[in-house]
Scaffold this motif. Sequence first.
Motif, mmCIF file in Angstrom:
data_model
loop_
_atom_site.group_PDB
_atom_site.id
_atom_site.type_symbol
_atom_site.label_atom_id
_atom_site.label_comp_id
_atom_site.label_asym_id
_atom_site.label_seq_id
_atom_site.Cartn_x
_atom_site.Cartn_y
_atom_site.Cartn_z
ATOM 1 N N ARG A 115 -31.334 -46.620 -23.167
ATOM 2 C CA ARG A 115 -31.715 -47.718 -24.067
ATOM 3 C C ARG A 115 -30.809 -48.927 -23.856
ATOM 4 N NH1 ARG A 115 -35.588 -46.166 -27.529
ATOM 5 N NH2 ARG A 115 -35.771 -43.946 -28.070
ATOM 6 N N GLU A 132 -37.287 -49.110 -23.427
ATOM 7 C CA GLU A 132 -37.829 -49.162 -24.788
ATOM 8 C C GLU A 132 -38.286 -47.793 -25.268
ATOM 9 O OE1 GLU A 132 -40.825 -52.144 -25.194
ATOM 10 O OE2 GLU A 132 -39.596 -53.725 -24.288
ATOM 11 N N THR A 133 -38.705 -46.942 -24.333
ATOM 12 C CA THR A 133 -39.227 -45.619 -24.676
ATOM 13 C C THR A 133 -38.516 -44.571 -23.829
ATOM 14 O OG1 THR A 133 -41.397 -46.587 -25.133
ATOM 15 C CG2 THR A 133 -41.307 -44.193 -24.853
ATOM 16 N N ILE A 134 -38.108 -43.470 -24.464
ATOM 17 C CA ILE A 134 -37.479 -42.355 -23.761
ATOM 18 C C ILE A 134 -38.436 -41.164 -23.818
ATOM 19 C CG2 ILE A 134 -35.467 -40.854 -23.565
ATOM 20 C CD1 ILE A 134 -34.835 -43.825 -23.207
#
Length: 331
Positions: A191, A196-198
């Motif tokens: 991050r 933005e997304t894991i």
Amino acid sequence: MTFQALLVEKAADGAVTASIQTLDDTRLPDGDVTIAVEYSTLNYKDGLCINGKGGLVRTFPHVPGVDFAGTVEVSDDPRYRPGDRVVLTGWRVGEVWWGGYATRAKVKADWLVPLPEELSTRQAMAIGTAGLTSMMSVIALEKAGLSPLKGEVLVTGAAGGVGSVAVALLARLGYSVAAITGRPETAGYLRDLGAETIIDRAELAEPNSKPLESERWAGAVDAVGGDMLARVLKQMKYDGAVASVGLAAGAGVPSFTVIPFLLRGVSLLGIDSVNRPYDQRVDAWNRIAADLPMDKLEAMVVEHRLSDLPNLANQILEGKVKGRVVVDVNA
């Protein structure tokens, strides 16, 4: 004159060992340019070479290190003069040719690239082959039509060297980045790089027999291969593209069909940084100097010495190395 090097040797019984040794300059290979090496780095290939695995090293004793940055000491080529700062990646240096795990190297002038003024030799190796490959992936995706307006871009193996730089580059260029990792503890790190997304690796690691899945990704940088690459291709949006840069999960793609190519116009882009022409290397390094956020780069870096490399070689083969390892060969 002498120099220090990590020398890999193979005994009569096949056992491979690596140790720091003082060597005479006469042992350097033939070449046009002699470089005082300042920094190198650690790649998966280096882990194989240090351990004598993968058949990459054919002649022993050997000095690994597939990339390095430093200053020209002696040059028989008019393109380079003493004092010039240079960087080398690829050309099977560190595999079939003595490489960067030494305080001095001798190579062909055609293999070198002038280091952009904006970058230090340490930063060059924080970037290294992994970062250069990431930049070449982004350039290939752009040429295939990718833009931030088209949607999310996926990076697999995101906590590794290639993945980390790819996440930082794409985020800096305005893309919405989703990062896949099998190590939950790296979520904060990713991050901070701009993801933005894991996504947990388990979500895409298993094979799926469907020829297509729901469209999600406008583009992707894949350092994993295997069944994960198959799943990513099946989830690409119409006219999307995937840059293929690695095979951590295997070279085969057993659960894949050509349906994404035929019904969605998906492109699979092969990225090779080993034999890329000189002008493309220069362009990529200049793009890196302009587009890679240096504060994010520094956040990826862990610095080590030559003596740390045998242990680190085992760690990188076991998938335990995060980000970029910079090796101060003079420490």
